[in-house]
Design a protein around this motif. Structure first.
Motif, PDB file in Angstrom:
ATOM      1  N   GLU A   1      84.604 -12.532  44.896  1.00 37.31           N
ATOM      2  CA  GLU A   1      83.815 -12.232  43.704  1.00 37.31           C
ATOM      3  C   GLU A   1      84.710 -12.288  42.468  1.00 37.31           C
ATOM      4  OE1 GLU A   1      80.566 -11.398  43.735  1.00 37.31           O
ATOM      5  OE2 GLU A   1      80.261 -11.221  45.911  1.00 37.31           O
ATOM      6  N   VAL A   2      84.084 -12.368  41.300  1.00 37.97           N
ATOM      7  CA  VAL A   2      84.824 -12.277  40.044  1.00 37.97           C
ATOM      8  C   VAL A   2      85.597 -10.962  40.012  1.00 37.97           C
ATOM      9  CG1 VAL A   2      84.622 -12.125  37.536  1.00 37.97           C
ATOM     10  CG2 VAL A   2      83.156 -13.701  38.803  1.00 37.97           C
ATOM     11  N   GLY A   3      86.867 -11.037  39.661  1.00 32.45           N
ATOM     12  CA  GLY A   3      87.701  -9.845  39.619  1.00 32.45           C
ATOM     13  C   GLY A   3      88.510  -9.623  40.874  1.00 32.45           C
ATOM     14  N   HIS A   4      88.234 -10.378  41.951  1.00 29.04           N
ATOM     15  CA  HIS A   4      89.007 -10.288  43.185  1.00 29.04           C
ATOM     16  C   HIS A   4      90.081 -11.375  43.165  1.00 29.04           C
ATOM     17  CE1 HIS A   4      85.955  -7.881  45.775  1.00 29.04           C
ATOM     18  NE2 HIS A   4      85.831  -7.581  44.493  1.00 29.04           N
ATOM     19  N   ILE A   5      91.277 -11.044  43.647  1.00 31.89           N
ATOM     20  CA  ILE A   5      92.393 -11.998  43.575  1.00 31.89           C
ATOM     21  C   ILE A   5      92.981 -12.294  44.953  1.00 31.89           C
ATOM     22  CG2 ILE A   5      92.959 -11.482  41.175  1.00 31.89           C
ATOM     23  CD1 ILE A   5      95.240  -9.697  42.204  1.00 31.89           C
ATOM     24  N   ILE A   6      92.158 -12.210  45.977  1.00 29.62           N
ATOM     25  CA  ILE A   6      92.625 -12.500  47.334  1.00 29.62           C
ATOM     26  C   ILE A   6      93.119 -13.940  47.465  1.00 29.62           C
ATOM     27  CG2 ILE A   6      90.314 -13.126  48.172  1.00 29.62           C
ATOM     28  CD1 ILE A   6      91.098 -11.860  50.861  1.00 29.62           C
TER      29      ILE A   6
END
Length: 205
Positions: free
Chosen positions: A173-178
């Motif tokens: 999702e937007v905001g996730h940096i996996i």
């Protein structure tokens, strides 16, 4: 055809410019981005902008060389940079954007990055990185542009990575940096975006 659009932010080295330039490329100078072209003896095919940050002598020089000039008002809805995207898209099916700004002009830099979501045929070229948008579908990347690669979701995204240090079937999702800071294992790797849209940042780290 490919268009190279020179904006007025942090300029590339001439070595980096020469690595992406090919004979026949259409060159657009945008406002103070014309200064880089002039300094490197690169003649543009078109210059445009409101020219509020360019020396009058440089504008006069291009007039004397019969270079097409499009002058826009200072007060307008688009930045000069966006006008470069618009004009380039009328001429070419691939856009390379240089001089996009740096940390000293982070607002312009981020604005130009966000413009990529509306111009998926455009790529921002930095001194050591490439930035572009990947939409739904299958994509291939290789080490010619570097083996370090990051993906940032621009919306809810489902993607499959094959040929990286960290492969996987990933929903993010937007905001996730996996999907930040991955690496291409061999020469080539595969990306399939089943849903959504990703920002791709590739370079040598």
């Amino acid at each position: 055809m490919k268009a190279i659009i020179s904006l007025g932010g942090q300029p590339l080295s001439i070595e980096r410019f020469n690595s992406v330039y090919e004979n026949g490329d259409y060159i657009i100078g945008v406002d103070s981005g014309c200064q880089f072209l002039y300094n490197q003896n690169i003649m543009p095919d078109l210059i445009l902008g409101d020219f509020d940050s360019i020396e009058k002598s440089l504008l006069s020089y291009y007039k004397s060389q019969n270079i097409p000039i499009k002058i826009f008002p200072v007060i307008k809805n688009e930045t000069d940079g966006e006008l470069g995207f618009i004009e380039g898209s009328k001429i070419a099916n691939e856009l390379l954007i240089i001089g996009t700004g740096g940390l000293s002009e982070i607002d312009h830099f981020l604005g130009n990055v966000f413009l990529l979501t509306r111009y998926p045929n455009a790529t921002i070229v930095l001194e050591e990185e490439w930035i572009n948008v990947l939409e739904k579908g299958k994509h291939m990347v290789n080490k010619e542009k570097g083996d370090s690669i990051s993906f940032l979701p621009l919306e809810s995204t489902h993607l499959i990575l094959i040929g990286f240090d960290y492969d996987g079937n990933i929903k993010t999702e937007v905001g996730h940096i996996i999907t930040l800071r991955n690496r291409i294992k061999e020469f080539e790797a595969k990306i399939e975006i089943l849903e959504g849209k990703m920002l791709l940042i590739q370079g040598k780290k």
